[in-house]
Structure formats: C-alpha cells, structure tokens
Write a protein that holds these residues in place. Structure first.
Motif, PDB file in Angstrom:
ATOM      1  N   PRO A  21       0.864  -1.174  -0.020  1.00 49.03           N
ATOM      2  CA  PRO A  21       0.025  -0.042  -0.159  1.00 49.03           C
ATOM      3  C   PRO A  21       0.838   1.331  -0.061  1.00 49.03           C
ATOM      4  O   PRO A  21       1.764   1.314   0.737  1.00 49.03           O
ATOM      5  CB  PRO A  21      -0.720  -0.143   1.202  1.00 49.03           C
ATOM      6  N   GLY A  22       0.709   2.160  -0.958  1.00 51.41           N
ATOM      7  CA  GLY A  22       1.311   3.418  -1.050  1.00 51.41           C
ATOM      8  C   GLY A  22       2.195   3.227  -1.781  1.00 51.41           C
ATOM      9  O   GLY A  22       3.093   4.460  -1.961  1.00 51.41           O
ATOM     10  N   ALA A  28      -4.181   2.084 -10.367  1.00 52.16           N
ATOM     11  CA  ALA A  28      -5.446   2.284  -9.788  1.00 52.16           C
ATOM     12  C   ALA A  28      -6.173   1.271  -9.218  1.00 52.16           C
ATOM     13  O   ALA A  28      -6.918   1.433  -8.262  1.00 52.16           O
ATOM     14  CB  ALA A  28      -6.063   3.326 -10.684  1.00 52.16           C
ATOM     15  N   VAL A  29      -5.853   0.211 -10.018  1.00 54.29           N
ATOM     16  CA  VAL A  29      -6.732  -1.014  -9.696  1.00 54.29           C
ATOM     17  C   VAL A  29      -6.268  -1.553  -8.426  1.00 54.29           C
ATOM     18  O   VAL A  29      -7.103  -2.058  -7.556  1.00 54.29           O
ATOM     19  CB  VAL A  29      -6.632  -2.212 -10.660  1.00 54.29           C
ATOM     20  N   ASP A  30      -4.891  -1.536  -8.256  1.00 54.04           N
ATOM     21  CA  ASP A  30      -4.556  -1.795  -6.760  1.00 54.04           C
ATOM     22  C   ASP A  30      -5.197  -1.197  -5.620  1.00 54.04           C
ATOM     23  O   ASP A  30      -5.492  -1.785  -4.593  1.00 54.04           O
ATOM     24  CB  ASP A  30      -2.737  -1.754  -6.972  1.00 54.04           C
ATOM     25  N   LYS A  31      -5.032   0.158  -5.921  1.00 53.73           N
ATOM     26  CA  LYS A  31      -5.482   1.089  -4.707  1.00 53.73           C
ATOM     27  C   LYS A  31      -7.027   0.611  -4.360  1.00 53.73           C
ATOM     28  O   LYS A  31      -7.426   0.739  -3.351  1.00 53.73           O
ATOM     29  CB  LYS A  31      -5.251   2.689  -5.364  1.00 53.73           C
ATOM     30  N   ALA A  32      -7.753   0.607  -5.553  1.00 59.10           N
ATOM     31  CA  ALA A  32      -9.170   0.345  -5.444  1.00 59.10           C
ATOM     32  C   ALA A  32      -9.438  -1.025  -4.665  1.00 59.10           C
ATOM     33  O   ALA A  32     -10.305  -1.089  -3.889  1.00 59.10           O
ATOM     34  CB  ALA A  32      -9.770   0.213  -6.827  1.00 59.10           C
ATOM     35  N   LEU A  33      -8.705  -2.009  -5.099  1.00 62.28           N
ATOM     36  CA  LEU A  33      -9.053  -3.212  -4.544  1.00 62.28           C
ATOM     37  C   LEU A  33      -8.410  -3.109  -2.670  1.00 62.28           C
ATOM     38  O   LEU A  33      -9.126  -3.768  -1.952  1.00 62.28           O
ATOM     39  CB  LEU A  33      -7.809  -4.420  -5.135  1.00 62.28           C
ATOM     40  N   GLY A  47     -15.786   5.854   7.138  1.00 61.67           N
ATOM     41  CA  GLY A  47     -15.457   7.026   6.523  1.00 61.67           C
ATOM     42  C   GLY A  47     -14.219   7.146   5.529  1.00 61.67           C
ATOM     43  O   GLY A  47     -13.412   6.220   5.718  1.00 61.67           O
ATOM     44  N   VAL A  48     -14.303   8.292   4.849  1.00 60.52           N
ATOM     45  CA  VAL A  48     -12.999   8.185   3.940  1.00 60.52           C
ATOM     46  C   VAL A  48     -11.557   8.463   4.459  1.00 60.52           C
ATOM     47  O   VAL A  48     -10.688   7.893   3.951  1.00 60.52           O
ATOM     48  CB  VAL A  48     -13.505   9.417   2.790  1.00 60.52           C
ATOM     49  N   SER A  49     -11.802   9.314   5.593  1.00 59.22           N
ATOM     50  CA  SER A  49     -10.441   9.471   5.906  1.00 59.22           C
ATOM     51  C   SER A  49     -10.051   8.237   6.667  1.00 59.22           C
ATOM     52  O   SER A  49      -8.757   8.095   6.536  1.00 59.22           O
ATOM     53  CB  SER A  49     -10.602  10.403   7.094  1.00 59.22           C
ATOM     54  N   GLU A  50     -10.569   7.341   7.408  1.00 56.87           N
ATOM     55  CA  GLU A  50     -10.109   6.131   7.831  1.00 56.87           C
ATOM     56  C   GLU A  50      -9.820   5.315   6.892  1.00 56.87           C
ATOM     57  O   GLU A  50      -8.636   4.642   6.979  1.00 56.87           O
ATOM     58  CB  GLU A  50     -11.341   5.493   8.953  1.00 56.87           C
ATOM     59  N   LEU A  51     -10.586   5.156   5.735  1.00 53.78           N
ATOM     60  CA  LEU A  51     -10.174   4.335   4.765  1.00 53.78           C
ATOM     61  C   LEU A  51      -9.006   4.598   4.026  1.00 53.78           C
ATOM     62  O   LEU A  51      -8.011   3.836   3.892  1.00 53.78           O
ATOM     63  CB  LEU A  51     -11.315   4.147   3.666  1.00 53.78           C
ATOM     64  N   ALA A  55      -5.575   2.457   4.080  1.00 54.58           N
ATOM     65  CA  ALA A  55      -5.071   1.863   2.594  1.00 54.58           C
ATOM     66  C   ALA A  55      -3.801   2.789   2.167  1.00 54.58           C
ATOM     67  O   ALA A  55      -3.169   2.399   1.104  1.00 54.58           O
ATOM     68  CB  ALA A  55      -6.139   2.059   1.332  1.00 54.58           C
ATOM     69  N   CYS A  56      -3.311   3.717   2.996  1.00 54.62           N
ATOM     70  CA  CYS A  56      -2.245   4.441   2.914  1.00 54.62           C
ATOM     71  C   CYS A  56      -2.212   5.319   1.487  1.00 54.62           C
ATOM     72  O   CYS A  56      -1.415   5.481   0.671  1.00 54.62           O
ATOM     73  CB  CYS A  56      -0.921   3.498   2.658  1.00 54.62           C
ATOM     74  N   LEU A  57      -3.600   5.833   1.280  1.00 60.46           N
ATOM     75  CA  LEU A  57      -3.776   6.951   0.373  1.00 60.46           C
ATOM     76  C   LEU A  57      -3.897   7.994   0.769  1.00 60.46           C
ATOM     77  O   LEU A  57      -4.094   8.342   1.816  1.00 60.46           O
ATOM     78  CB  LEU A  57      -4.652   6.086  -0.464  1.00 60.46           C
ATOM     79  N   THR A  58      -3.804   9.116  -0.036  1.00 66.97           N
ATOM     80  CA  THR A  58      -4.386  10.330   0.307  1.00 66.97           C
ATOM     81  C   THR A  58      -5.780  10.379   0.192  1.00 66.97           C
ATOM     82  O   THR A  58      -6.470   9.671  -0.368  1.00 66.97           O
ATOM     83  CB  THR A  58      -3.852  11.389  -0.784  1.00 66.97           C
TER      84      THR A  58
END
Length: 284
Positions: A21-22, A28-33, A47-51, A55-58
């Motif tokens: 992750p990250g 993009a597929v990796d990140k969505a999965l 919530g999106v912040s916790e997700l 997921a180590c995403l912005t």
C-alpha cells in the motif's frame, strides 16, 4: 513420526506478493482493491478519512476511487461513510460457477431437516479443486468452535465433507496428495497411504469422519449427496464438540437426508431446474 501441527491460517499457499500500500508500483486498480479489502475488514460503514489511512492513500485519491466503485455498485455510500455494495455479493456468488448457489437453494430444506433431526451444527459443502467450499450452514445454541462459514474454504483431505467428496473423485484425491498433506492438528492424516485407505473405506461405507483433523475439539461426520452417474454433487455433515459429540449417533439421519436430497437433485436436473455438473464443472 508425528507431523508437526501448523496453524490453519498457514495451510494455504501464499498468494504472490503485490505492491505494498502506498508504493509507487500501485496502479489505480491496486488502490481500489485495497479500499475494498479495507471495507471488508469492518462490519460497519467507514469514513473516507479512515479508509484512506488504512489503505495508505491520500484522502483525495481514496475519495475519487470510492466514487468510481460507487458508480459500479461495488460500494454504497451511507451519509458520509461507505460500505460494500450489493454487486460484490452477486459477483461472489459466481466465484465457483452457477451450481453452488442453485444447490444451496434446492438443498436448503434438506439441510434444515438434518438440523431438526440433530440440533447440531450442519453443513452443506461442495468440492472445488482440492478444497471444499461451505455453501450453507445452520447452527443452534450449542454450536462448537469451527472454522466453517458460508463461503469459507478448507483443504478437503482433513474435513469430513471433503473426504466424502474426494472418495468419489480419484483425480482430485491424487491432486490433493501430490500437493502435500500438511497437518492442521496433531490428528490430521498426513500419510498418503493412510488417506487412500480412508477414502477406500468411505467409498465402501458411504460415510466420512473428521476426528479433530481440521480443528482441535471439533468432530464431524459427513455423507455425499449423489447425483447422476453416481457422482456426488455436494456433501452434508453434522459437527459438534469432541467432549460430547458421538458421530455414529447421526449416521442414520445423515444417510436418510442425503438420500432424499439426492432424489431432489436428480428430479431438479431432469426438469432442467439445475444444470448438470459438479461445483459448476461440466458433467463427464
């Protein structure tokens, strides 16, 4: 020499490692999965912040990908939070082909009959390669600790339902042996010759046992549900805690229910209500 037991979570071969992750290699597929897997770890909306954090995403990337997943009904939005979408359930039901969901529907009344006769934990399972997949389960207040759940997979060689199915599928049995027979507990049959002898006995007697071979403290007894051409399409089992469960007590009930279930499968196939095949595979 007794084989060393290994934890159940280590019995399946690891999947090839993907980008962490990250990492820069993530598509993009990796990140969505990763987002979907993060949602699957919760039994509530997230919530999106916790997700994004998990997921180590912005947060902006997570929000954009969640929007794409939402448009494709893979996630649902509840207020400002997210949960898995209904489309994933439909996709998941097709993982093992069309037959298991239909078998689940047609054989549910027989599984319910088995529960009423035993008031123990009862299972319906199918063979997929060298593993079994639990397609239905009913339990009561005395449910024993068990790794089984609907959709879960276990190695066939160490479960009663699995051995009941391997006994009538020589190729699958030999594939399981060739892949190795690691011990899940100290009672697991890890010797190929002993397993072959056990499968021969099951073919002769029509009943299989798991005496703490998959999980310590759990005893199971199973029978195949035979379809056309003398091949099993599924297996039924009764399970209970080892300190109070006598598997032979339930053998007659299992045989009676499996016989009626087999008649229902054959009749459904004759009407075209069930496709031919085992676990979604074409009948030979």
């Amino acid at each position: 020499m007794r084989a060393t037991a290994i934890p159940p979570e280590h019995t399946n071969p690891p999947h090839p490692a993907g980008p962490s992750p990250g990492s820069e290699q993530q598509t993009a597929v990796d990140k969505a999965l990763v987002l979907l897997k993060s949602l699957a770890e919760h039994d509530r909306e997230v919530g999106v912040s916790e997700l994004a954090r998990r997921a180590c995403l912005t947060k902006s990337t997570a929000f954009r990908l969640l929007g794409i997943l939402q448009r494709n009904e893979l996630v649902e939005r509840v207020g400002s939070n997210y949960r898995l979408g209904a489309q994933l359930f439909d996709i998941g039901n097709r993982v093992y082909g069309p037959t298991p969901p239909l078998l689940q529907e047609w054989l549910l009344p027989h599984l319910a009959d088995l529960y009423e006769l035993t008031h123990e934990t009862v299972h319906l399972a199918v063979l997929h390669g060298t593993e079994i997949v639990y397609v239905n389960k009913i339990h009561g207040h005395r449910a024993a600790r068990s790794p089984s759940r609907i959709g879960a997979r276990l190695p066939a060689y160490c479960t009663a339902v699995g051995k009941a199915l391997l006994a009538f599928d020589h190729d699958a049995a030999e594939a399981a042996i060739e892949a190795g027979l690691p011990a899940l507990t100290e009672y697991t049959l890890t010797d190929a010759d002993r397993l072959r002898a056990e499968l021969r006995r099951i073919r002769r007697d029509g009943i299989a046992y798991d005496r703490q071979e998959a999980t310590l403290g759990l005893i199971c007894v199973a029978v195949p549900v035979m379809g056309p051409l003398g091949r099993p399409v599924a297996a039924l089992s009764v399970a209970g805690a080892d300190h109070r469960f006598a598997p032979s007590r339930y053998a007659d009930a299992l045989r009676r229910v499996a016989y009626e279930a087999a008649r229902a499968v054959v009749a459904a196939r004759a009407r075209g209500a069930l496709p031919s095949g085992r676990g979604g595979q074409p009948e030979a």
